[in-house]
Design an enzyme around this catalytic site. Structure first.
Site, mmCIF file in Angstrom:
data_model
loop_
_atom_site.group_PDB
_atom_site.id
_atom_site.type_symbol
_atom_site.label_atom_id
_atom_site.label_comp_id
_atom_site.label_asym_id
_atom_site.label_seq_id
_atom_site.Cartn_x
_atom_site.Cartn_y
_atom_site.Cartn_z
ATOM 1 N N ARG A 11 -10.996 1.519 -12.871
ATOM 2 C CA ARG A 11 -11.669 0.607 -11.954
ATOM 3 C C ARG A 11 -11.057 0.720 -10.554
ATOM 4 O O ARG A 11 -9.834 0.912 -10.417
ATOM 5 C CB ARG A 11 -11.476 -0.823 -12.492
ATOM 6 C CG ARG A 11 -12.117 -1.929 -11.691
ATOM 7 C CD ARG A 11 -13.582 -1.952 -11.882
ATOM 8 N NE ARG A 11 -14.173 -3.245 -11.540
ATOM 9 C CZ ARG A 11 -15.479 -3.373 -11.283
ATOM 10 N NH1 ARG A 11 -16.292 -2.331 -11.321
ATOM 11 N NH2 ARG A 11 -15.974 -4.562 -11.016
ATOM 12 N N THR A 60 -24.508 1.590 -11.117
ATOM 13 C CA THR A 60 -23.747 1.951 -12.289
ATOM 14 C C THR A 60 -24.512 2.934 -13.175
ATOM 15 O O THR A 60 -25.722 3.000 -13.111
ATOM 16 C CB THR A 60 -23.492 0.654 -13.071
ATOM 17 O OG1 THR A 60 -22.932 -0.269 -12.158
ATOM 18 C CG2 THR A 60 -22.628 0.858 -14.264
ATOM 19 N N THR A 77 -19.386 3.434 -11.901
ATOM 20 C CA THR A 77 -20.231 2.760 -10.909
ATOM 21 C C THR A 77 -19.745 2.913 -9.483
ATOM 22 O O THR A 77 -18.551 3.135 -9.234
ATOM 23 C CB THR A 77 -20.318 1.248 -11.245
ATOM 24 O OG1 THR A 77 -21.308 0.655 -10.426
ATOM 25 C CG2 THR A 77 -19.008 0.546 -11.024
ATOM 26 N N ASN A 117 -21.098 0.328 -7.815
ATOM 27 C CA ASN A 117 -21.596 -1.047 -7.746
ATOM 28 C C ASN A 117 -23.071 -1.018 -7.349
ATOM 29 O O ASN A 117 -23.908 -0.766 -8.195
ATOM 30 C CB ASN A 117 -20.760 -1.933 -6.818
ATOM 31 C CG ASN A 117 -21.015 -3.410 -7.119
ATOM 32 O OD1 ASN A 117 -21.598 -3.738 -8.147
ATOM 33 N ND2 ASN A 117 -20.606 -4.293 -6.242
ATOM 34 N N SER A 168 -15.329 -6.974 -13.876
ATOM 35 C CA SER A 168 -16.524 -6.151 -14.116
ATOM 36 C C SER A 168 -17.290 -6.688 -15.320
ATOM 37 O O SER A 168 -16.749 -7.425 -16.147
ATOM 38 C CB SER A 168 -16.078 -4.723 -14.405
ATOM 39 O OG SER A 168 -17.161 -3.932 -14.828
ATOM 40 N N SER A 169 -18.557 -6.300 -15.404
ATOM 41 C CA SER A 169 -19.351 -6.593 -16.607
ATOM 42 C C SER A 169 -19.568 -5.338 -17.439
ATOM 43 O O SER A 169 -20.281 -5.388 -18.446
ATOM 44 C CB SER A 169 -20.726 -7.133 -16.210
ATOM 45 O OG SER A 169 -20.599 -8.287 -15.439
ATOM 46 N N GLY A 228 -26.489 -2.258 -14.834
ATOM 47 C CA GLY A 228 -27.299 -3.479 -14.743
ATOM 48 C C GLY A 228 -26.525 -4.696 -14.272
ATOM 49 O O GLY A 228 -26.992 -5.820 -14.438
HETATM 50 O O1 DON Z 1 -18.656 -3.701 -12.606
HETATM 51 C C1 DON Z 1 -19.695 -4.358 -12.564
HETATM 52 O O2 DON Z 1 -19.938 -5.255 -13.343
HETATM 53 C C2 DON Z 1 -20.741 -4.012 -11.526
HETATM 54 N N1 DON Z 1 -20.105 -3.395 -10.394
HETATM 55 C C3 DON Z 1 -21.776 -3.138 -12.137
HETATM 56 C C4 DON Z 1 -22.869 -2.788 -11.170
HETATM 57 C C5 DON Z 1 -24.099 -2.295 -11.802
HETATM 58 O O3 DON Z 1 -24.217 -2.205 -12.996
HETATM 59 C C6 DON Z 1 -25.209 -1.988 -10.870
HETATM 60 N N2 DON Z 1 -26.245 -1.305 -11.564
HETATM 61 N N3 DON Z 1 -27.344 -1.625 -11.756
#
Ligand code: DON
Length: 566
Positions: free
Chosen positions: A102, A377, A395, A397, A448-449, A469
């Site tokens: 990350r 992502t 990602t 982001n 993060s998710s 997502g």
């Molecule tokens: O780490 C995260 O949760 C976000 N930066 C993820 C971003 C993401 O999935 C964008 N895509 N659609």
């Protein structure tokens, strides 16, 4: 190393394959089946490179690394060397591991860096332009994975991506449409014309060549990790930072290190779930959701039925409330992992769920953890012929990150700083509310998710899953697991199935178009749920091991995602 003649044939066959994939737009109900090995990723060329690496003797980790570099070339909206991510690994001997690569906050970052003098968030500061960038972790992550598990040389794994950056790749219909919507932003945030800008509208089949990116990849190929974090590429990143108000310094780059973390594990109906630990919230939230589901016969209730959706939404609002309160970088705060995964803790919270009415989110807060205890992502799934498995979610982001391409180096930078709570209590771009646990601090990793996940059953590999997502990642992975385990779907069917999402705030169920019948929508509204119809949720890349040992791919028709195998 690939000889250039051999690589010419290799890339030629990739281009041929790519045109076949493009011509064949029909999505089969059942995913592609392969006998031995498979890669599922966001782009057919990247998947083909991963498969070729395994055919040339590489293992799943080699293939995932090569696919990751390829996505940086052909899927620039999310594939990256300027971003970061997480990898979950399960070897065929049953051992599991996970890598956190990350991004980190630069040393000069500080808690209020996105607030004006009145303490209000400055519009777009954490999402667009140089200041939105965290210190990239992807290149260090790929080298750390390779050092521990790789079998081919890193030069071999990077070579196909260099070739495509030099020779060019052609735009798919989806990529063309996306690029045409981003021209204004590219112009605004770059003082030069990047390879992604054009004075005419991009057209399907146009070729993009990236000589600067090819040079950067060659630098990494020749000089290893330091080819990115030191020397000319580092100079280019820092020079780019100085054009805007970017904070990433030479020292930030040199000192970046990925971290091996113990994966989060849990059980669901006899399956073992192996997923990502903080600073991702994915693993903990996924297992909390599955714990809340296990007591209910959702396969009898039916896929996307009123009762199933109501249960999922009620669980999700509680789990996302915990996410906002307790989760952040474990190197900076004490994350109460054991308590959040404790079934008695979760049971107590879920006991309040009524099947007669929705609980307004304003009445839901995080659970009580005893204070005396420690406190765009993209995803790649790979299984090799020996049964080793890797799930990587990576990602920038937002789509194309902060929209800034490093001049001379040819890659986009992330805008991951927006995943911090820039102002605790205020929503970020995904509408997620964060608390103190995820406040900005120098060198800290943002929450993060991302939920790269591997599932086993009776100690045998069963699924490799993951998706982009933003905040919907966790619930997309959750639904995909339920689709296979509870609703008896195949992998492709589970990926195709329409999705819904609740995240505590905003207090609404996001519903993909046509996910729910009109009756179910009416019934949910009568229970007190607000529904918001939305376009696409997630772009899953999954692999299912069938009972006879063959592999079924699940590549999301919502994108150009493609599963390929042999
Ligand atoms: O780490 C995260 O949760 C976000 N930066 C993820 C971003 C993401 O999935 C964008 N895509 N659609």
């Amino acid at each position: 190393m690939f000889s250039s003649k051999c690589f010419f044939i290799f890339s030629f066959s990739l281009f041929t394959l790519y045109s076949c994939v493009n011509r064949n737009q029909q999505i089969p109900l059942r995913g592609i089946i392969s006998e031995k090995a498979m890669v599922s990723s966001a782009h057919p060329l990247a998947s083909a490179i991963g498969v070729e690496i395994m055919k040339n003797g590489g293992n799943a980790i080699d293939a995932a690394i090569a696919t990751h570099f390829a996505l940086a070339v052909v899927y620039p909206q999310a594939g990256n060397i300027g971003g970061g991510g997480f990898a979950v690994i399960r070897l065929n001997n049953g051992s599991i591991n996970s890598l956190d690569f990350r991004e980190k906050a630069p040393a000069l970052a500080h808690r209020d860096m996105y607030l004006n003098a009145d303490g209000q968030l400055i519009d777009l500061k954490s999402t667009h332009g140089h200041m939105a960038s965290g210190v990239p972790g992807a290149v260090d992550g790929m080298f750390a994975l390779h050092q521990k598990y790789g079998t081919l040389t890193m030069a071999e794994l990077i070579e196909p991506s260099i070739e495509i950056a030099q020779r060019g790749y052609t735009l798919t219909p989806l990529a063309t449409k996306l690029l045409n919507t981003k021209q204004e932003e590219f112009q605004k945030y770059n003082r030069w014309s990047t390879p992604y800008q054009s004075d005419h509208n991009w057209e399907v089949g146009d070729t993009i060549t990236q000589p600067d990116l090819a040079k950067t990849l060659e630098n990494i190929q020749t000089n290893g990790r330091n080819g990115f974090y030191e020397g000319i590429v580092a100079d280019q990143i820092v020079a780019e930072m100085q054009i805007g108000e970017g904070l990433v310094s030479h020292a930030d780059l040199k000192n970046y290190q990925s971290v091996w973390r113990k994966p989060i594990t849990g059980k669901y109906r006899g399956h073992q779930i192996i997923s990502m630990a903080p600073p991702s919230s994915g693993g903990i939230a996924l297992i909390q959701l599955l714990q809340g589901t296990e007591d209910y016969p959702i396969s009898d209730w039916g896929h996307n039925s009123t009762k199933t959706i109501h249960l999922m939404a009620e669980l999700e609002r509680r789990v996302y409330a915990d996410r906002a309160t307790f989760l952040g970088d474990p190197d900076y705060i004490d994350v109460p992992i054991d308590q959040l995964l404790d079934s008695a803790y979760n049971q107590k919270r879920y006991d309040e769920i009524s099947f007669l009415k929705a609980t307004p989110s304003v009445l839901v807060s995080s659970g009580k953890i005893p204070p005396s205890e420690s406190p765009e992502t993209t995803h790649i799934s790979v299984v090799d012929a020996n049964g080793n498995a890797v799930a990587i979610t990576t990602t920038l982001n937002s789509s194309f990150g902060n929209k800034v391409m490093v001049k001379g180096a040819g890659f986009f930078l992330n805008n991951e700083m927006d995943d911090f709570s820039s102002k605790p209590g205020s929503p970020n771009q995904f509408g997620l509310i964060g608390g103190e646990a995820n406040a900005i601090a120098p060198h800290k990793r943002m929450l993060s998710s991302m939920t790269p996940t591997i599932v086993t059953y009776k100690d045998k590999l069963k699924m490799v899953v993951g998706t982009p997502g933003g905040s919907t990642i966790i619930t997309s992975v959750y639904q995909t697991l339920l689709n296979v385990i509870d609703h008896g779907m195949g992998m492709q069917e589970a990926v195709n199935a329409k999705r819904v999402h609740h995240q505590w705030y905003p207090d609404e169920i996001r519903v993909e178009t046509d996910a729910l019948t009109e009756n179910v929508q009416n019934d949910l509204e009568k229970l007190g749920h607000q529904l918001r119809i939305t376009d696409k949720i997630g772009r899953m890349d999954c692999i299912l091991v069938l009972p006879d040992g063959r592999l079924e791919g699940g590549a999301d028709p919502r994108g150009d995602n493609t599963a390929l195998g042999y």
